[in-house]
Design an enzyme around this catalytic site. Sequence first.
Site, PDB file in Angstrom:
ATOM      1  N   ASN A  65      21.922   8.812 -26.077  1.00  0.00           N
ATOM      2  CA  ASN A  65      21.169   7.676 -26.623  1.00  0.00           C
ATOM      3  C   ASN A  65      20.088   8.082 -27.633  1.00  0.00           C
ATOM      4  OD1 ASN A  65      19.372   8.746 -24.825  1.00  0.00           O
ATOM      5  ND2 ASN A  65      19.215   6.956 -23.515  1.00  0.00           N
ATOM      6  N   LYS A 103      17.532  13.627 -29.738  1.00  0.00           N
ATOM      7  CA  LYS A 103      18.488  14.284 -28.836  1.00  0.00           C
ATOM      8  C   LYS A 103      19.668  14.886 -29.609  1.00  0.00           C
ATOM      9  CE  LYS A 103      17.346  11.586 -24.707  1.00  0.00           C
ATOM     10  NZ  LYS A 103      17.903  10.746 -23.601  1.00  0.00           N
ATOM     11  N   TYR A 126      14.005  17.519 -17.085  1.00  0.00           N
ATOM     12  CA  TYR A 126      14.441  16.298 -16.405  1.00  0.00           C
ATOM     13  C   TYR A 126      14.399  16.441 -14.882  1.00  0.00           C
ATOM     14  CZ  TYR A 126      15.928  13.954 -20.708  1.00  0.00           C
ATOM     15  OH  TYR A 126      15.954  13.318 -21.928  1.00  0.00           O
ATOM     16  N   HIS A 155      14.268  10.289 -26.922  1.00  0.00           N
ATOM     17  CA  HIS A 155      13.519  10.299 -25.656  1.00  0.00           C
ATOM     18  C   HIS A 155      12.086   9.881 -25.922  1.00  0.00           C
ATOM     19  CE1 HIS A 155      11.753  11.693 -21.872  1.00  0.00           C
ATOM     20  NE2 HIS A 155      10.770  12.161 -22.624  1.00  0.00           N
ATOM     21  N   GLU A 207       5.075  16.487 -20.340  1.00  0.00           N
ATOM     22  CA  GLU A 207       6.132  16.712 -21.333  1.00  0.00           C
ATOM     23  C   GLU A 207       5.589  17.356 -22.614  1.00  0.00           C
ATOM     24  OE1 GLU A 207       8.137  12.954 -21.737  1.00  0.00           O
ATOM     25  OE2 GLU A 207       9.012  13.091 -19.733  1.00  0.00           O
TER      26      GLU A 207
HETATM   27  N1  UDP Z   1      20.921   8.607 -18.431  1.00  0.00           N
HETATM   28  C1  UDP Z   1      22.285   8.680 -18.195  1.00  0.00           C
HETATM   29  N2  UDP Z   1      22.854   7.733 -17.368  1.00  0.00           N
HETATM   30  C2  UDP Z   1      22.124   6.755 -16.778  1.00  0.00           C
HETATM   31  C3  UDP Z   1      20.741   6.695 -17.017  1.00  0.00           C
HETATM   32  C4  UDP Z   1      20.170   7.647 -17.846  1.00  0.00           C
HETATM   33  O1  UDP Z   1      22.966   9.547 -18.697  1.00  0.00           O
HETATM   34  O2  UDP Z   1      22.703   5.922 -16.051  1.00  0.00           O
HETATM   35  C5  UDP Z   1      20.303   9.611 -19.307  1.00  0.00           C
HETATM   36  C6  UDP Z   1      19.891   9.030 -20.677  1.00  0.00           C
HETATM   37  O3  UDP Z   1      20.098  10.043 -21.669  1.00  0.00           O
HETATM   38  C7  UDP Z   1      18.423   8.735 -20.457  1.00  0.00           C
HETATM   39  C8  UDP Z   1      18.013   9.932 -19.576  1.00  0.00           C
HETATM   40  O4  UDP Z   1      19.114  10.111 -18.701  1.00  0.00           O
HETATM   41  O5  UDP Z   1      17.714   8.648 -21.676  1.00  0.00           O
HETATM   42  C9  UDP Z   1      16.758   9.738 -18.762  1.00  0.00           C
HETATM   43  O6  UDP Z   1      16.887   8.551 -18.009  1.00  0.00           O
HETATM   44  P1  UDP Z   1      15.699   7.516 -17.914  1.00  0.00           P
HETATM   45  O7  UDP Z   1      16.053   6.528 -16.852  1.00  0.00           O
HETATM   46  O8  UDP Z   1      14.408   8.249 -17.783  1.00  0.00           O
HETATM   47  O9  UDP Z   1      15.764   6.744 -19.330  1.00  0.00           O
HETATM   48  P2  UDP Z   1      14.780   6.782 -20.586  1.00  0.00           P
HETATM   49  O10 UDP Z   1      13.377   6.954 -20.073  1.00  0.00           O
HETATM   50  O11 UDP Z   1      15.223   7.925 -21.466  1.00  0.00           O
HETATM   51  O12 UDP Z   1      14.991   5.457 -21.269  1.00  0.00           O
HETATM   52 MG    MG Z   2      12.625   8.345 -18.787  1.00  0.00          MG
END
Ligand code: UDP
Ligand code: MG
Length: 139
Positions: free
Chosen positions: A114, A11, A51, A117, A128
């Site tokens: 974070n 990211k 997303y 992905h 994806e």
């Molecule tokens: N994210 C965020 N706030 C939240 C949860 C998720 O900004 O409370 C962002 C974070 O960058 C995350 C992405 O949205 O990686 C996609 O969320 P997901 O729940 O799919 O998490 P992931 O699969 O990436 O662990």
């Molecule tokens: Mg996710």
Amino acid sequence: MAIEQTLAMIKPDATARDLTGKILARIEEEGFKIVAMKRLRLSKLQAEAFYAVHRERPFFGDLTEFMSSGPIVAICMEREEAIVKWREVMGATNPENAAEGTLRKLYALDVEKNSCHGSDAPETAAVEKAFFFSGIEML
Ligand code: UDP
Ligand code: MG
């Protein structure tokens, strides 16, 4: 056990801090074979499309701003149980909950920024991968 593919991204928070090499090295150390890879900057519209499942979530606007704020690296990669294994290597979404040694524990700035992905299921991995790569790029 069957070889499976997943879609990873490095990211913008991580490319900005020159963590691309460290994350790619970890991918290979964990037994993934890189099948296809590209570095690019997503537009806001493209980040929103990627997303789209999160469109109704409160963090959608901030997330898609962040994801279009700088370059990402998209990686199609494979190994046995690639989807679950890569999510293990990344660690929990929120670095505060991520296990010691995981990429998000090591590198994430916060729950949004974070660093990486990973697809969460075979169906989303297929969608994806196709978002970034055409069939002939993933052989
Ligand atoms: N994210 C965020 N706030 C939240 C949860 C998720 O900004 O409370 C962002 C974070 O960058 C995350 C992405 O949205 O990686 C996609 O969320 P997901 O729940 O799919 O998490 P992931 O699969 O990436 O662990
Ligand atoms: Mg996710």
